[in-house]
Scaffold this motif. Structure first.
Motif, PDB file in Angstrom:
ATOM      1  N   PRO A 130       0.826  -1.208   0.000  1.00  0.00           N
ATOM      2  CA  PRO A 130       0.000   0.000   0.000  1.00  0.00           C
ATOM      3  C   PRO A 130       0.861   1.259   0.000  1.00  0.00           C
ATOM      4  O   PRO A 130       1.914   1.316   0.626  1.00  0.00           O
ATOM      5  CB  PRO A 130      -0.810  -0.138   1.288  1.00  0.00           C
ATOM      6  N   GLY A 138       1.364   5.264   0.716  1.00  0.00           N
ATOM      7  CA  GLY A 138       0.936   6.490   1.359  1.00  0.00           C
ATOM      8  C   GLY A 138       1.194   7.668   0.455  1.00  0.00           C
ATOM      9  O   GLY A 138       2.086   7.631  -0.400  1.00  0.00           O
ATOM     10  N   PHE A 143      -2.202  10.998   3.228  1.00  0.00           N
ATOM     11  CA  PHE A 143      -3.136   9.878   3.132  1.00  0.00           C
ATOM     12  C   PHE A 143      -2.403   8.622   3.584  1.00  0.00           C
ATOM     13  O   PHE A 143      -1.416   8.212   2.956  1.00  0.00           O
ATOM     14  CB  PHE A 143      -3.630   9.717   1.688  1.00  0.00           C
ATOM     15  N   PRO A 175      -1.278   4.798   4.285  1.00  0.00           N
ATOM     16  CA  PRO A 175      -1.335   3.580   3.453  1.00  0.00           C
ATOM     17  C   PRO A 175      -2.484   2.677   3.876  1.00  0.00           C
ATOM     18  O   PRO A 175      -2.785   2.542   5.061  1.00  0.00           O
ATOM     19  CB  PRO A 175       0.019   2.901   3.703  1.00  0.00           C
ATOM     20  N   THR A 225      -5.715   2.985   3.503  1.00  0.00           N
ATOM     21  CA  THR A 225      -6.976   3.586   3.930  1.00  0.00           C
ATOM     22  C   THR A 225      -7.793   4.052   2.738  1.00  0.00           C
ATOM     23  O   THR A 225      -7.275   4.274   1.643  1.00  0.00           O
ATOM     24  CB  THR A 225      -6.721   4.803   4.846  1.00  0.00           C
ATOM     25  N   TRP A 226      -9.090   4.194   2.996  1.00  0.00           N
ATOM     26  CA  TRP A 226     -10.010   4.808   2.036  1.00  0.00           C
ATOM     27  C   TRP A 226     -10.241   6.243   2.479  1.00  0.00           C
ATOM     28  O   TRP A 226     -10.612   6.498   3.635  1.00  0.00           O
ATOM     29  CB  TRP A 226     -11.362   4.073   2.056  1.00  0.00           C
ATOM     30  N   LEU A 241      -2.286   1.715  -5.285  1.00  0.00           N
ATOM     31  CA  LEU A 241      -2.879   3.024  -5.053  1.00  0.00           C
ATOM     32  C   LEU A 241      -3.978   3.219  -6.088  1.00  0.00           C
ATOM     33  O   LEU A 241      -3.743   3.152  -7.287  1.00  0.00           O
ATOM     34  CB  LEU A 241      -1.829   4.137  -5.198  1.00  0.00           C
ATOM     35  N   CYS A 256      -5.317  -1.896  -0.282  1.00  0.00           N
ATOM     36  CA  CYS A 256      -4.790  -0.812  -1.115  1.00  0.00           C
ATOM     37  C   CYS A 256      -5.150   0.548  -0.510  1.00  0.00           C
ATOM     38  O   CYS A 256      -6.055   0.667   0.317  1.00  0.00           O
ATOM     39  CB  CYS A 256      -5.363  -0.895  -2.527  1.00  0.00           C
ATOM     40  N   THR A 257      -4.435   1.557  -0.934  1.00  0.00           N
ATOM     41  CA  THR A 257      -4.771   2.938  -0.584  1.00  0.00           C
ATOM     42  C   THR A 257      -5.739   3.460  -1.628  1.00  0.00           C
ATOM     43  O   THR A 257      -5.483   3.352  -2.829  1.00  0.00           O
ATOM     44  CB  THR A 257      -3.507   3.810  -0.556  1.00  0.00           C
ATOM     45  N   ASN A 314      -7.687   9.012   9.565  1.00  0.00           N
ATOM     46  CA  ASN A 314      -7.390   7.683  10.087  1.00  0.00           C
ATOM     47  C   ASN A 314      -8.491   7.130  10.978  1.00  0.00           C
ATOM     48  O   ASN A 314      -8.325   6.099  11.609  1.00  0.00           O
ATOM     49  CB  ASN A 314      -6.077   7.704  10.872  1.00  0.00           C
TER      50      ASN A 314
END
Length: 569
Positions: free
Chosen positions: A348, A350, A374, A376, A378-379, A505, A534-535, A567
């Motif tokens: 992932p 960032g 952003f 790694p 996260t949505w 990403l 995935c990011t 987060n």
């Protein structure tokens, strides 16, 4: 996203670029010029054989002379045609080399517009990539070989005429002095008309493209008739501009023909009167049927390069206009916009935006002004009004644009790097389905994908039920003339494409736009499956999609603000 038409490059830069574009085809153009010169030599030999044969027939010199003259005429004719054929093939090859180089430069600027601060619309891009590049290539294909062959060809004809009968050569020289003025006149006639024609063509292309895109909206608003009148008016403007160019070309060509016809007529009258004994120039060699006929046959050849050069003036003005439009696109991509090589991260990614600012040319304020990270895996949903700059933000993260200030960095355990073009997955509002099978549409971004990998992408995108419902499964043909799928199904095909790429990403630009609630739910579920680990950064107006994200950012007046902690779970 707002688009703006590129500002045309100034004339000196456009002319320098146009000259530089001849380099890829220089070798082929030189060879083509050499064969054109050979064609002139063989044609002179052919006309010489014809004149010799005519004199022999009239004087009854015997069959042997006729046989030799006929054989030389045929052989020289075949050689001239062969030289012309080779010259044409080499000229075409040189034109392809020029067009390929110009299209490479355009592709580098348009796909993607790295670091550009203005967008070229699809109509302008298509016109530049197809028609304008061809104008440049055709100009060089016409002028470059002629520039190498014309002096030699004209000298050869003049030398033959001078040897046969020097007064006729003097008439040709005197006529030549009138040509530069006529050529300049042809160029002045062509310039303004070429500019008008290009502007009218660009306007018509844009109107046609916009009309097709918005046909459904035009129907709903009852505006099809008004749009049709707008299209008719644009077509009429293009027609008038084209007719203006043709009139200018005809007028300048007519002036050239008058000069050439006058010169040939003077020589023909002089030779006729000399053969009849009415005119005799002191110290001039006596004219015979052979020398007089050969002079008359080769005189038009002397003017052929000039006539071609005159028509090339019109082509040059078209090419210079095209060069200005192309250069405006090419120069809008900064030379320092070097991009990292394509490397797909295996973990992932960032994303950090450090004091990033982006402003379009001519804008009064920044479209984007952001300091954000952003995390790694996260949505993150980015919300904001239409035109707020959400798509521009995604393009900065993807590396499709360079920020006006600050830095965009991708972060993994191996370190930080600038965005690598093509190393992230992008799913937008519109999914382009090619006229190809479902399988080919899915593996568009990875042509070497195995059947097992395609099946995995189908499962991840929730397409299995859709595929099973198609008449030939993955082999069903889509696109125009093929099977149709819904907007939601097309969106999931786009998700399968992105999954097959293996990027960690994902950038999603309104992925659920124009979908009903059921289709939206299916697409969100497909995205959840496909982007596991995935990011994901999503530009959206959708409340359900924003609610599914770990964090929500609001884009207002170019500034990113937390609507919920990024987060937060």
């Amino acid at each position: 996203m707002t688009t703006s038409e590129p500002v045309p490059a100034d004339a000196p830069r456009a002319e320098a670029w146009l000259t530089a574009m001849a380099v890829p085809g220089r070798r082929w153009f030189s060879l083509s010029g050499a064969f054109l010169t050979l064609e002139t030599v063989f044609t002179i030999a052919r006309w010489g054989a014809l004149a010799w044969l005519a004199q022999g027939l009239l004087e009854h010199r015997g069959t042997s002379r006729e046989t030799v003259g006929l054989a030389v005429f045929v052989i020289a004719g075949v050689l001239a045609l062969t030289a012309e054929w080779f010259a044409g093939r080499l000229r075409e090859r040189g034109a392809r080399a020029v067009a390929d180089r110009a299209r490479q430069q355009l592709a580098g600027a348009l796909l993607p517009p790295a670091g550009r601060t203005s967008d070229t619309g699809p109509a302008e891009a298509a016109l530049a990539m197809v028609d304008l590049v061809d104008d440049v290539a055709d100009y060089h294909a016409q002028v470059a070989p002629l520039g190498r062959s014309a002096p030699l060809s004209m000298v050869a004809v003049l030398a033959v005429t001078a040897v046969l009968h020097w007064p006729a050569a003097i008439v040709l020289l005197l006529t030549t002095a009138l040509m530069p003025l006529n050529l300049r006149l042809a160029g002045l006639f062509a310039q303004h008309g070429a500019d008008q024609q290009l502007a009218a063509t660009q306007q018509l292309n844009a109107i046609v493209l916009d009309s097709f895109r918005g046909m459904r909206t035009l129907r709903e608003l009852g505006a099809v008739g008004r749009r049709g009148r707008t299209l008719t008016a644009a077509a009429e403007r293009l027609n008038k501009a084209t007719m203006s160019v043709l009139r200018r070309s005809f007028l300048s060509g007519m002036i050239m023909d008058v000069v050439i016809t006058f010169s040939i007529a003077v020589n023909a009258t002089y030779i006729g009167l000399s053969l009849l004994g009415y005119v005799q120039v002191p110290q001039a060699p006596k004219l015979t049927l052979f020398t007089g006929l050969l002079v008359l046959l080769v005189c038009p050849m002397y003017f052929t390069p000039m006539r071609t050069r005159a028509s090339a003036f019109h082509q040059r003005e078209r090419a210079e206009t095209a060069a200005g439009a192309i250069l405006a696109i090419v120069e809008d991509t900064p030379a320092e916009a070097a991009r990292p090589a394509l490397t797909l991260p295996t973990e992932p990614v960032g994303v950090s935006l450090d004091s990033v600012r982006f402003r379009y040319n001519g804008a009064d304020q920044d479209t984007i002004s952001a300091d954000v990270e952003f995390a790694p895996g996260t949505w993150t949903a980015v919300t904001g009004a239409s035109g707020a700059g959400k798509s521009t933000l995604l393009s900065l993260i993807a590396g499709l644009r360079l920020p006006s200030a600050g830095q965009v960095r991708w972060e993994t355990s191996s370190g930080r790097q600038a965005p690598a073009l093509g190393a992230c997955a992008w799913v937008g509002q519109q999914t382009v389905l090619l006229d190809a099978t479902v399988r080919d549409n899915i593996r568009l971004g990875r042509p070497d994908a195995t059947e097992q990998q395609i099946r995995q992408a189908v499962e991840a995108a929730g397409l299995r039920a859709v595929i099973e419902g198609l008449p030939e499964g993955l082999n069903t043909r889509l696109g125009e003339g093929g099977w149709g799928v819904s907007t939601g199904e097309a969106r999931r095909i786009a998700i399968a494409r992105a999954f097959l790429r293996g990027a960690r990403l994902w950038l999603l630009d309104e992925p659920t736009a124009h979908l009903d609630s059921d289709s939206e739910r299916e697409v969100v579920e497909a995205l959840r499956r496909a982007t596991d680990g995935c990011t994901v950064i999503i530009a959206t107006h959708s409340f359900p999609l924003a609610a599914a994200a770990h964090g929500v950012l609001a884009l207002e007046d170019g500034h990113l603000r937390d609507a919920r902690p990024v987060n937060a779970q």
